[in-house]
Design a protein around this motif. Structure first.
Motif, short mmCIF file in Angstrom:
data_model
loop_
_atom_site.label_atom_id
_atom_site.label_comp_id
_atom_site.label_asym_id
_atom_site.label_seq_id
_atom_site.Cartn_x
_atom_site.Cartn_y
_atom_site.Cartn_z
N ARG A 153 91.20 -26.04 -3.55
CA ARG A 153 92.34 -25.79 -2.68
C ARG A 153 92.96 -24.43 -2.99
O ARG A 153 93.37 -23.70 -2.08
CB ARG A 153 93.39 -26.89 -2.86
CG ARG A 153 94.65 -26.63 -2.05
CD ARG A 153 95.60 -27.82 -2.08
NE ARG A 153 96.88 -27.42 -1.55
CZ ARG A 153 97.97 -27.20 -2.29
NH1 ARG A 153 97.92 -27.35 -3.60
NH2 ARG A 153 99.10 -26.85 -1.72
N ALA A 154 93.00 -24.07 -4.26
CA ALA A 154 93.52 -22.75 -4.64
C ALA A 154 92.70 -21.64 -3.97
O ALA A 154 93.25 -20.64 -3.50
CB ALA A 154 93.50 -22.59 -6.16
N GLU A 155 91.39 -21.83 -3.92
CA GLU A 155 90.52 -20.85 -3.28
C GLU A 155 90.82 -20.76 -1.79
O GLU A 155 90.87 -19.65 -1.22
CB GLU A 155 89.06 -21.21 -3.51
CG GLU A 155 88.08 -20.18 -2.95
CD GLU A 155 86.63 -20.56 -3.21
OE1 GLU A 155 85.82 -19.65 -3.49
OE2 GLU A 155 86.31 -21.76 -3.14
N LEU A 156 91.03 -21.88 -1.13
CA LEU A 156 91.38 -21.88 0.29
C LEU A 156 92.68 -21.12 0.55
O LEU A 156 92.81 -20.38 1.52
CB LEU A 156 91.53 -23.32 0.80
CG LEU A 156 90.29 -24.05 1.29
CD1 LEU A 156 90.63 -25.49 1.61
CD2 LEU A 156 89.69 -23.36 2.49
N ILE A 157 93.64 -21.30 -0.34
CA ILE A 157 94.95 -20.66 -0.18
C ILE A 157 94.83 -19.15 -0.30
O ILE A 157 95.47 -18.40 0.43
CB ILE A 157 95.93 -21.21 -1.24
CG1 ILE A 157 96.28 -22.67 -0.93
CG2 ILE A 157 97.20 -20.37 -1.32
CD1 ILE A 157 96.99 -23.38 -2.06
N LEU A 158 93.99 -18.68 -1.21
CA LEU A 158 93.96 -17.25 -1.56
C LEU A 158 92.91 -16.43 -0.84
O LEU A 158 93.05 -15.21 -0.72
CB LEU A 158 93.74 -17.10 -3.07
CG LEU A 158 94.90 -17.50 -3.97
CD1 LEU A 158 94.46 -17.46 -5.44
CD2 LEU A 158 96.09 -16.57 -3.76
N LYS A 159 91.84 -17.06 -0.36
CA LYS A 159 90.67 -16.29 0.08
C LYS A 159 90.99 -15.25 1.16
O LYS A 159 90.61 -14.08 1.02
CB LYS A 159 89.57 -17.23 0.58
CG LYS A 159 88.27 -16.48 0.90
CD LYS A 159 87.19 -17.42 1.36
CE LYS A 159 85.86 -16.68 1.53
NZ LYS A 159 85.97 -15.49 2.39
N ALA A 160 91.67 -15.65 2.21
CA ALA A 160 91.92 -14.72 3.31
C ALA A 160 92.75 -13.52 2.86
O ALA A 160 92.47 -12.37 3.21
CB ALA A 160 92.62 -15.44 4.46
N ARG A 161 93.77 -13.78 2.03
CA ARG A 161 94.64 -12.69 1.58
C ARG A 161 93.90 -11.76 0.62
O ARG A 161 94.04 -10.54 0.68
CB ARG A 161 95.88 -13.28 0.91
CG ARG A 161 96.93 -12.27 0.53
CD ARG A 161 97.59 -11.62 1.72
NE ARG A 161 98.27 -12.57 2.59
CZ ARG A 161 99.06 -12.23 3.59
NH1 ARG A 161 99.25 -10.96 3.88
NH2 ARG A 161 99.63 -13.15 4.34
N LEU A 162 93.07 -12.32 -0.27
CA LEU A 162 92.29 -11.48 -1.19
C LEU A 162 91.27 -10.64 -0.42
O LEU A 162 91.07 -9.46 -0.74
CB LEU A 162 91.60 -12.35 -2.24
CG LEU A 162 92.53 -12.96 -3.30
CD1 LEU A 162 91.76 -13.92 -4.20
CD2 LEU A 162 93.21 -11.89 -4.13
N ASP A 163 90.62 -11.24 0.57
CA ASP A 163 89.68 -10.48 1.39
C ASP A 163 90.37 -9.32 2.10
O ASP A 163 89.80 -8.23 2.25
CB ASP A 163 89.01 -11.39 2.43
CG ASP A 163 87.98 -12.33 1.81
OD1 ASP A 163 87.55 -12.07 0.68
OD2 ASP A 163 87.60 -13.31 2.49
#
Length: 270
Positions: A153-163
């Motif tokens: 879930r942490a990955e889902l939260i962060l992925k778009a913003r990190l990309d």
């Protein structure tokens, strides 16, 4: 599930909440991304999940249920369409497409108050400080997810913003605060999942900027490298070569020594 390609947004009591790819929990708890203070709202009431194909909603065992277009949800995820109206407790929400903007807080504003929206929506678009603050807020939510054992879930939260940070960096646009946050959070994901792809992401970000790493960035890379196997040695080699070509300085020599040690660890595992 909606096929809209435009950004999704959710109508909440005081405006529109942007819904990038990720998970958004709704309830009275301070740990939710959308906090609705109502007598009929459970602490953890519902969850909206957004991915590349659209959005779904799930009732998380609430007392008063979740209604979509007047129908109460049963167990499991329910696909959402743009225009769907949701009833969570006494609050009516609506899924839409388009950019989201929320007004600044005013006296007498409704009690439903999204937690991640003001900083994401009220600053001028493209403002570096706003983007860094948004990433910091998302990072706090992701860290709590990891603390509960839900690294996915942490990955889902962060992925778009990190990309988004990496895309900006590839164009030479990345402030120091966003860069350090992105490297800290990507190496955090690398260790929590565990995932060499997120360790490679951190190196890619540094490589895009072609600059010396900070002491903190090196420490995060070292910690992730100790715990995660399978990182791409070529990426780290390329970045080490970039640092080797920078003008001589004490900082360069220190960074180069630590990067070469990291490279030795990664190569030694292959």
């Amino acid at each position: 599930m909606t096929s809209e390609r435009r950004p999704l947004r959710l109508k909440v009591p005081n405006g529109w909440l942007p819904l990038p790819v990720g998970a958004f929990e709704i309830g009275r708890s301070a740990h939710c991304q959308v906090i609705l203070d109502g007598a009929k709202v459970s602490r953890l009431h519902a969850r909206i999940v957004v991915d590349v194909s659209g959005a779904t909603i799930e009732d998380l065992g609430s007392s008063n249920g979740v209604f979509v277009n007047g129908r109460r949800l049963v167990r499991g995820r329910h696909p959402l369409q743009v225009g769907d109206r949701l009833l969570v407790g006494e609050f009516e929400l609506e899924l839409s497409a388009g950019e989201a903007t929320l007004p600044a807080a005013q006296d007498g504003r409704p009690s439903g108050r999204p937690t991640l929206v003001d900083s994401l929506s009220t600053a001028p678009p493209g403002a570096a400080t706003s983007k860094a603050h948004a990433l910091e807020l998302l990072g706090s939510v992701a860290e709590r997810a990891i603390g509960t054992g839900d690294a996915s879930r942490a990955e889902l939260i962060l992925k778009a913003r990190l990309d988004e940070v990496l895309t900006s960096a590839s164009k030479g646009i990345c402030d120091l605060q966003s860069r350090e946050l992105a490297i800290r959070l990507s190496t955090m994901l690398a260790r929590a999942l565990p995932s060499p792809a997120w360790l490679d992401f951190a190196v890619d970000l540094l490589l895009s900027l072609r600059d010396l790493p900070s002491e903190a960035e090196l420490s995060w890379l070292e910690a992730a490298t100790r715990e995660v196997t399978g990182a791409d040695a070529r990426k780290l080699q390329d970045y080490t070569s970039v640092i080797r070509g920078l003008p001589s300085s004490l900082e360069k020599m220190r960074a180069l020594g630590r990067l070469e040690a990291l490279l030795g660890v990664v190569c030694g595992r292959q």
